[in-house]
Scaffold this active site. Structure first.
Site, PDB file in Angstrom:
ATOM      1  N   TYR A  71     -12.679  -3.113 -20.765  1.00 56.41           N
ATOM      2  CA  TYR A  71     -13.104  -2.568 -19.702  1.00 56.41           C
ATOM      3  C   TYR A  71     -14.635  -2.442 -19.649  1.00 56.41           C
ATOM      4  O   TYR A  71     -15.338  -1.606 -20.218  1.00 56.41           O
ATOM      5  CB  TYR A  71     -12.708  -1.052 -19.600  1.00 56.41           C
ATOM      6  CG  TYR A  71     -11.272  -0.987 -19.367  1.00 56.41           C
ATOM      7  CD1 TYR A  71     -10.347  -2.035 -19.368  1.00 56.41           C
ATOM      8  CD2 TYR A  71     -10.402   0.231 -19.611  1.00 56.41           C
ATOM      9  CE1 TYR A  71      -8.987  -2.172 -19.375  1.00 56.41           C
ATOM     10  CE2 TYR A  71      -9.112   0.201 -19.682  1.00 56.41           C
ATOM     11  CZ  TYR A  71      -8.447  -1.024 -19.484  1.00 56.41           C
ATOM     12  OH  TYR A  71      -6.899  -0.836 -19.600  1.00 56.41           O
TER      13      TYR A  71
ATOM     14  N   LYS B 211      -1.497   8.246   1.162  1.00 57.91           N
ATOM     15  CA  LYS B 211      -2.004   7.202   2.036  1.00 57.91           C
ATOM     16  C   LYS B 211      -1.123   5.898   1.834  1.00 57.91           C
ATOM     17  O   LYS B 211      -1.887   4.833   1.969  1.00 57.91           O
ATOM     18  CB  LYS B 211      -3.544   6.811   1.697  1.00 57.91           C
ATOM     19  CG  LYS B 211      -4.434   8.372   1.860  1.00 57.91           C
ATOM     20  CD  LYS B 211      -5.811   7.832   1.711  1.00 57.91           C
ATOM     21  CE  LYS B 211      -6.773   8.940   2.056  1.00 57.91           C
ATOM     22  NZ  LYS B 211      -8.080   8.914   1.612  1.00 57.91           N
TER      23      LYS B 211
ATOM     24  N   ALA C 260       1.609   2.569  -7.952  1.00 57.40           N
ATOM     25  CA  ALA C 260       1.841   1.090  -7.261  1.00 57.40           C
ATOM     26  C   ALA C 260       0.718   0.922  -6.399  1.00 57.40           C
ATOM     27  O   ALA C 260       0.867   0.657  -5.227  1.00 57.40           O
ATOM     28  CB  ALA C 260       3.229   1.090  -6.504  1.00 57.40           C
ATOM     29  N   LYS C 261      -0.776   0.972  -7.053  1.00 55.58           N
ATOM     30  CA  LYS C 261      -2.023   0.495  -6.369  1.00 55.58           C
ATOM     31  C   LYS C 261      -2.187   1.670  -5.103  1.00 55.58           C
ATOM     32  O   LYS C 261      -2.785   1.048  -4.231  1.00 55.58           O
ATOM     33  CB  LYS C 261      -1.631  -0.840  -5.758  1.00 55.58           C
ATOM     34  CG  LYS C 261      -1.509  -1.962  -6.817  1.00 55.58           C
ATOM     35  CD  LYS C 261      -1.590  -3.543  -6.303  1.00 55.58           C
ATOM     36  CE  LYS C 261      -1.139  -4.281  -7.361  1.00 55.58           C
ATOM     37  NZ  LYS C 261      -1.250  -5.733  -6.820  1.00 55.58           N
ATOM     38  N   GLY C 262      -1.596   2.609  -4.983  1.00 51.29           N
ATOM     39  CA  GLY C 262      -1.755   3.582  -4.287  1.00 51.29           C
ATOM     40  C   GLY C 262      -0.629   3.473  -3.170  1.00 51.29           C
ATOM     41  O   GLY C 262      -0.826   4.522  -2.235  1.00 51.29           O
TER      42      GLY C 262
ATOM     43  N   GLY D   9      -0.104   2.073 -13.689  1.00 53.17           N
ATOM     44  CA  GLY D   9       0.271   2.017 -12.341  1.00 53.17           C
ATOM     45  C   GLY D   9       1.280   2.865 -11.797  1.00 53.17           C
ATOM     46  O   GLY D   9       2.090   2.265 -10.879  1.00 53.17           O
ATOM     47  N   PRO D  10       1.495   4.178 -12.100  1.00 53.13           N
ATOM     48  CA  PRO D  10       2.734   4.961 -11.436  1.00 53.13           C
ATOM     49  C   PRO D  10       2.575   5.159  -9.913  1.00 53.13           C
ATOM     50  O   PRO D  10       3.734   5.416  -9.305  1.00 53.13           O
ATOM     51  CB  PRO D  10       2.500   6.083 -12.131  1.00 53.13           C
ATOM     52  CG  PRO D  10       1.186   6.153 -12.384  1.00 53.13           C
ATOM     53  CD  PRO D  10       0.660   5.024 -12.925  1.00 53.13           C
TER      54      PRO D  10
END
Length: 307
Positions: free
Chosen positions: A51, A208, A201-203, A198-199
């Protein structure tokens, strides 16, 4: 905050934890996010040497000074890179894993890592050699436990069979239910737990979500068309009210399975962090609601990532 045991180890992780990849490179801003997370009861920070090519580990190390005894730190290894160069090569060798650990400890200014994870991998790796490296690091007291970060079923199965991993970090959310079909029960049977990344799912499972899906699912998402994702994000809001936010619902979904030790979310601002911390105040998720959410989504399986 409730904590869950990682395998048969003496590591107990908070049910939600902070993935540090999204913190950015502003040290002061990142420290405020980490401090707020720890104050809220989060006790697990997940980083990786890759990272920001080591910078993220430095930020985490600076932020936890004076608080090391409050938290568990997870990092990852396997990507060989040169600081300052935006390129890396995969290297799961024993030599690289052991050197990577030393480099990570130095960057963070700590004397051990609680959970050290192989950051990927394929079935063609020298798996026995990689395991040997982790086992030796554990014997030397430089790591407490080890695991892998992978969504490759065949790789996961090899590590379950051959190693003493206590965890598998994998993408898991209500839109990506692949672990439910092939992996979760296998891990449960072997006292290995999941760190669900990723709980949200990319937002797309956040407040939103519909807006995010218009962008993130332009070409579909896994086995879903964009139209299907948009319909799900709209339906998702039917389960949101004053007692449970969309973010809390997404976190509750993955934590409904006891094999999941923690849901690892990212936050690039205090605002995003607070939205995810709404999980702590949410009304419980019932079995009925969980099953309804499963009917809204699909029980998809791993079609790729076999090797």
């Amino acid at each position: 905050m409730n904590k869950r045991q990682l395998g048969n180890s003496d590591l107990y992780l908070s049910e939600v934890s902070l993935g540090c990849m999204s913190l950015g490179t502003d040290h002061q801003k990142a420290k405020k996010i980490i401090d707020r997370a720890l104050d809220a009861g989060i006790n697990y920070l997940d980083t990786a040497d890759l990272y920001d090519f080591g910078e993220n580990e430095k930020i985490v190390g600076e932020a936890i000074k004076g608080r090391r005894d409050e938290i568990l730190i997870g990092s990852k290894v396997g990507n060989n890179f040169t600081p300052g160069q935006d390129d890396w090569t995969w290297d799961p060798s024993k030599q690289h894993i052991k050197q990577g650990l030393k480099d990570s400890l130095k960057r963070m200014g700590i004397d051990h890592i609680d959970l050290y994870q192989l950051h990927g991998g394929t079935i063609d790796d020298p798996i026995d050699e990689s395991i040997e490296a982790f086992e030796e690091l554990k014997q030397e007291g430089l790591i407490r436990e080890y695991g892998i970060s992978s969504i490759r079923p065949n790789v996961i199965k090899e590590y379950v069979k051959k190693s003493n991993i206590v965890s598998v970090m994998m993408q898991y959310n209500a839109l990506d239910r692949r672990p439910e079909e092939e992996i979760l029960q296998l891990l449960a049977d072997n006292a290995i737990n999941v760190l669900a990344r990723g709980p949200l799912a990319k937002g797309m499972l956040s407040s939103k979500g519909h807006q995010k899906a218009e962008d993130k699912a332009k070409d579909g998402f896994l086995e879903y068309s964009q139209e299907e994702v948009l319909a799900i994000t709209k339906k998702w809001q039917d389960y949101v009210d004053d007692e449970r936010t969309a973010q809390a619902l997404a976190l509750q979904y993955v934590l409904h399975n006891p094999t999941v030790a923690t849901a690892v979310f990212g936050a690039s601002s205090i605002g995003q962090l607070e939205e995810n911390l709404s999980y702590l105040e949410a009304k419980p998720l019932t079995e009925q609601t969980f099953k309804e959410l499963q009917k809204v989504t699909k029980a998809i399986t791993y079609q790729k990532h076999r090797v």
